[in-house]
Design an enzyme around this catalytic site. Structure first.
Site, PDB file in Angstrom:
ATOM      1  N   HIS A  16       0.834  -1.204   0.000  1.00  0.00           N
ATOM      2  CA  HIS A  16       0.000   0.000   0.000  1.00  0.00           C
ATOM      3  C   HIS A  16       0.870   1.255   0.000  1.00  0.00           C
ATOM      4  CE1 HIS A  16      -2.534   2.905   2.504  1.00  0.00           C
ATOM      5  NE2 HIS A  16      -3.277   2.706   1.428  1.00  0.00           N
ATOM      6  N   ASP A  45      -1.226   6.157  -5.620  1.00  0.00           N
ATOM      7  CA  ASP A  45      -2.302   7.146  -5.733  1.00  0.00           C
ATOM      8  C   ASP A  45      -1.951   8.138  -6.834  1.00  0.00           C
ATOM      9  OD1 ASP A  45      -3.911   6.361  -3.282  1.00  0.00           O
ATOM     10  OD2 ASP A  45      -1.915   6.654  -2.424  1.00  0.00           O
ATOM     11  N   HIS A  58      -0.718  10.877  -2.392  1.00  0.00           N
ATOM     12  CA  HIS A  58      -1.999  10.473  -1.809  1.00  0.00           C
ATOM     13  C   HIS A  58      -2.931  11.649  -1.558  1.00  0.00           C
ATOM     14  CE1 HIS A  58      -4.876   9.485   1.385  1.00  0.00           C
ATOM     15  NE2 HIS A  58      -4.969   8.348   0.728  1.00  0.00           N
TER      16      HIS A  58
HETATM   17  O1  G3P Z   1      -6.373   0.843  -2.261  1.00  0.00           O
HETATM   18  C1  G3P Z   1      -6.629   0.927  -0.936  1.00  0.00           C
HETATM   19  C2  G3P Z   1      -6.317   2.275  -0.389  1.00  0.00           C
HETATM   20  O2  G3P Z   1      -5.256   2.846  -1.093  1.00  0.00           O
HETATM   21  C3  G3P Z   1      -7.478   3.205  -0.401  1.00  0.00           C
HETATM   22  O3  G3P Z   1      -7.314   4.197   0.544  1.00  0.00           O
HETATM   23  O4  G3P Z   1      -6.793   6.485   1.210  1.00  0.00           O
HETATM   24  O5  G3P Z   1      -5.021   4.754   1.323  1.00  0.00           O
HETATM   25  O6  G3P Z   1      -5.776   5.618  -0.874  1.00  0.00           O
HETATM   26  P1  G3P Z   1      -6.175   5.298   0.552  1.00  0.00           P
HETATM   27 MG    MG Z   2      -4.653   4.562  -2.271  1.00  0.00          MG
END
Ligand code: G3P
Ligand code: MG
Length: 251
Positions: A16, A45, A58
């Site tokens: 992640h 992201d 992000h």
């Molecule tokens: O893909 C899961 C996650 O990335 C979604 O939440 O806010 O970490 O981008 P966030």
């Molecule tokens: Mg994400």
């Protein structure tokens, strides 16, 4: 091996924002480390700068991760390039990267999950530009896209239907998925950890969806999800997930 949700190794371990427990999130350093740690995929992201570059960041602003100020969508790439995103000053591996640079660096080693994060500009051209880039770089079978924004997912899917789509489900806006799930062709449901139960996984599986859960950093949560037959987890800590899985499969 192309990215086909029905034939992935299970559980699929997705780093992640890269191996973000160990290196600054959403940087080349974190993505390369995830590869070295044998993650199956990296998540990132993607969003647009004012002048139409696709950067990997992000938040809507650069404040939290860089210590500088400004909204990405109001800044040009010329200003953002070279901005350090949490590493040592002058380290090119920890500057804000372009999506193109990340795909060139790691897509041959690891699958890449591109989250379309145009949440502050829901109708911008991000889905089209990402689709065109993925095609131009020849990584159609190395990526899947995800988003909380159904419009972005639908636009992407119409432009590049051969790339699988993951529909992210936000615990604060759980109504979005049931309302839009038929509007967006998707192979994968990606719920927040708090929304998942054994029954929910069974329900989504019965609908032919793979289930990938975010963000799972606790060993007990990992074990529980593995015992429920989850297809994949997004984690900041890929080595922990690998270790928990190895121990779990021996029981
Ligand atoms: O893909 C899961 C996650 O990335 C979604 O939440 O806010 O970490 O981008 P966030
Ligand atoms: Mg994400």
């Amino acid at each position: 091996m192309p990215f086909a949700p029905e034939s992935l190794p299970r559980p699929f371990i997705i780093a992640h924002r890269g191996a973000s427990h160990y290196a600054p999130e959403n940087t080349l350093a974190s993505f390369r480390l995830a590869v070295a740690q044998h993650a199956d995929a990296v998540e990132l992201d993607a969003k647009l700068t004012r002048d139409g570059y696709i950067v990997v960041m992000h938040d809507d602003t650069i404040d939290r991760t860089t210590g500088r100020h400004g909204a990405v969508r109001e800044m040009d790439w010329e200003v953002l390039r070279g901005v350090n995103a949490g590493g040592k000053a002058g380290d090119a591996e920890t500057t804000i990267p372009l999506l193109e640079d990340v795909l060139r660096a790691v897509a041959s080693d690891v699958f890449v999950n591109i989250e379309l994060t145009n949440y502050a500009a829901r109708f911008d051209d991000l889905p089209y530009l990402v689709a065109d880039l993925v095609k131009r770089l020849g990584v159609v079978d190395r990526v899947w896209v995800s988003s909380f924004n159904p419009v972005a997912l639908r636009r992407f899917a119409r432009r590049l239907p051969e790339v699988p789509v993951g529909f992210l489900v936000d615990p604060k806006r759980t109504w979005v998925y049931p309302v839009f799930r038929h509007f967006v062709p998707h192979a994968i449901v990606e719920p927040h950890l708090s929304l998942v139960s054994e029954q929910a996984i069974r329900h989504w599986h019965a609908q032919g969806k793979a289930v990938m859960v975010y963000t799972v950093n606790d060993a007990d949560d990992m074990r529980r999800l593995f015992s429920w037959g989850v297809d994949g987890i997004f984690t900041d800590d890929p080595p922990l997930a690998r270790q928990v899985w190895e121990a779990f499969r021996r029981t």
